[in-house]
Design a protein around this motif. Structure first.
Motif, short mmCIF file in Angstrom:
data_model
loop_
_atom_site.label_atom_id
_atom_site.label_comp_id
_atom_site.label_asym_id
_atom_site.label_seq_id
_atom_site.Cartn_x
_atom_site.Cartn_y
_atom_site.Cartn_z
N PRO A 1 0.83 -1.21 0.00
CA PRO A 1 0.00 0.00 0.00
C PRO A 1 0.87 1.26 0.00
N LYS A 2 0.39 2.27 -0.73
CA LYS A 2 1.11 3.54 -0.79
C LYS A 2 1.21 4.14 0.60
N GLN A 3 0.14 3.98 1.34
CA GLN A 3 0.09 4.61 2.65
C GLN A 3 -0.50 3.65 3.67
N LEU A 4 0.22 3.44 4.76
CA LEU A 4 -0.33 2.64 5.85
C LEU A 4 -0.96 3.58 6.85
N PRO A 5 -1.89 3.08 7.67
CA PRO A 5 -2.39 3.91 8.76
C PRO A 5 -1.18 4.43 9.54
#
Ligand code: BES
Ligand code: MN
Ligand code: ZN
Length: 489
Positions: free
Chosen positions: A106-110
């Motif tokens: 994912p490009k961005q994790l939490p």
């Protein structure tokens, strides 16, 4: 399994399975959705896949791509994504996977999650979830194994962290799977001698020092309790010693002890026949410790760690030790045998006592010690009992990272009277009440005031239902937590 991290384009990756992790709120990466002509968006719209936690969606790409199949794995609400969920998502992928697998990172994790730790958790889950044991089947029918897992990221600054995390994850999960292999191996195959042979193979592979002591040397160490347990079997006992030494100065010296009963019949106090076969797993503590040593040899923390593993069978027979016998341990303390099925604590007492002589900073033992652990906690987690609050803190923090649940039980002195003997220093069984605690209280007498933690894995060494990361069967529980706790000492 080969695990790699790559900064490349999905268009160029040919593989058997493309795995995509999506939260409830994520849309598919734009380049992928474009390639698939909106196929993922369409699945979403029709509510065939909504990104719920651990939801799974699989389809064949249209138009055809260089990846044969796509697997979507849900992560749920972004604010609820934890390392454990990522590990389980990895397991969900690992169970469905075969051949060459590419996972789109994912490009961005939490925000709260570290990229390296998240990659580690995913790879752990992937390798753990895909575990199968086909060693004892005559035909190896079924799905093809996974040969390679590649984590693909479009962001250059992620690659180094992904690579480090994935590498750690692979080391730990592959060793946990080896731990499962050892744990589940039949008693006629994995004898004490064979277990020592497995330890030797691993030691050679990872550069650990190893010594295997035979009965004569165990006698010389005056381990009368261990030898008493071993007496009933034609299989000779072994005491396995492994040493890991760091390159530079060691911050601390630790001794790990693992219970290695390759089969526990109960001895003269014989167990009921139903489910007795499960007692081939009574050497899981030994397996956990051996595999933890192999992990340490690769992760190389600044600690000096020695593993001591007493291994033998507990059998009835004309030479077997008997209820009423009194045995003398390695530190001179005597134990009256009340029940020959309380054998694990006898080996551990001798070896812990012996271990105190070199005055290590910490003592840790791992054992399938008491059925009472299941009575206390059920099968969701393991019991720890300790004289060291530092070790408890380290294990609690480690457990939060690994997802292996542990819970501390007290060592209240009120229970001491249950193991008082009329004729010796103690008896080897405190009866039913607080069985996990009285077993640990006996061990405590052999720790000589050295900070100590005991991990009773009797309730968790076998997974009865099957989870995303643990198929039904031997779990290998505890290995990752021991390694994580030690590396943070
Ligand atoms: N290996 C068993 C403990 C065990 C039981 C592990 C079930 C895994 C599943 C141990 O040696 C044992 O037999 N303990 C006895 C102690 C009792 C005699 C005081 C037990 O738990 O019943
Ligand atoms: Mn037993
Ligand atoms: Zn046992």
């Amino acid at each position: 399994m080969r695990v790699t991290c790559d900064l490349s384009d999905i268009k160029k990756m040919s593989c058997d399975l493309l795995c995509v992790l999506l939260t409830k709120e994520d849309t598919a990466p734009a380049d992928l959705d474009k390639l698939l002509k909106g196929q993922i968006a369409e699945l979403r719209r029709r509510k065939h896949f909504q990104g719920e936690a651990l939801e799974r969606g699989t389809f064949v790409p249209h138009p055809p791509q260089r990846f044969a199949r796509v697997l979507l794995v849900g992560l749920g609400r972004p604010s609820e994504v934890t390392l454990d969920r990522i590990r389980r998502a990895g397991g969900t992928a690992g169970q469905a996977a075969m051949g060459r697998v590419v996972t789109l990172w994912p490009k961005q994790l939490p925000v709260a999650l570290d990229t390296g730790r998240a990659a580690q958790a995913f790879v752990e889950g992937f390798i753990l979830g895909g575990y199968r044991d086909l060693r004892f089947r005559s035909e190896s029918a079924g799905r093809q194994d996974v040969q390679q897992l590649t984590l693909l990221t479009p962001q250059e600054r992620q690659v180094a962290k992904l690579r480090a995390g994935a590498g750690r994850g692979r080391i730990l999960a592959e060793l946990q799977n080896l731990c499962r292999d050892l744990s589940g191996a039949p008693g006629n195959v994995l004898t004490p001698t064979a277990l020592a042979g497995e330890a030797r193979k691993l030691a050679r592979k990872h550069g650990l020092r190893i010594s295997v002591y035979d009965r004569r040397l165990i006698e010389r160490m005056k381990m009368g309790a261990f030898l008493a347990v071993a007496k009933g079997s034609a299989e000779p006992p072994k005491l396995i010693r492994l040493d890991y030494t760091p390159k530079g100065r060691a911050r601390k010296r630790v001794i790990l002890v693992g219970k290695g009963i390759t089969f526990d019949t109960g001895g003269i106090s014989i167990k009921p026949g139903e489910n007795m076969f499960e007692m081939r797993q009574d050497m899981t503590g030994a397996a956990v410790v051996i595999c933890a040593m192999a992990a340490l040899a690769q992760l190389r923390p600044a600690l000096a760690v020695t593993a001591l593993i007493p291994t033998c069978e507990n059998m009835p027979g004309s030479r077997a030790y008997k209820p009423g016998d009194v045995v003398t341990t390695s530190i001179g303390k005597t134990i009256e045998i009340i029940n020959t099925d309380a054998e694990g604590r006898l080996l551990l007492a001798d070896v812990l006592g012996h271990a105190t002589k070199s005055r290590p900073d910490y003592l840790i033992d791992v054992a399938t010690l008491t059925g009472a652990a299941t009575v206390a906690l059920g099968n969701a987690g393991a019991a720890i009992l300790a004289t060291s609050d530092i070790l408890v803190e380290k294990f609690a923090a480690a457990s939060a990272t690994t997802g292996e649940k542990i819970w501390r039980l007290p060592l209240w002195e009120e229970y001491e009277q249950q193991i008082k003997s009329n004729i010796a220093d103690m008896v080897n069984s405190g009866g039913r009440p607080a069985g996990t605690i009285t077993a640990a209280l006996l061990l405590k007498k052999f720790t000589g005031g050295i900070p100590w933690l005991h991990l009773d894995i009797a309730a968790v060494d076998y997974e009865y239902r099957g989870t995303e990361i643990t198929p039904k069967g031997p779990s290998g529980f505890g290995m990752r937590t021991v390694v994580e706790a030690l590396t943070n000492l």
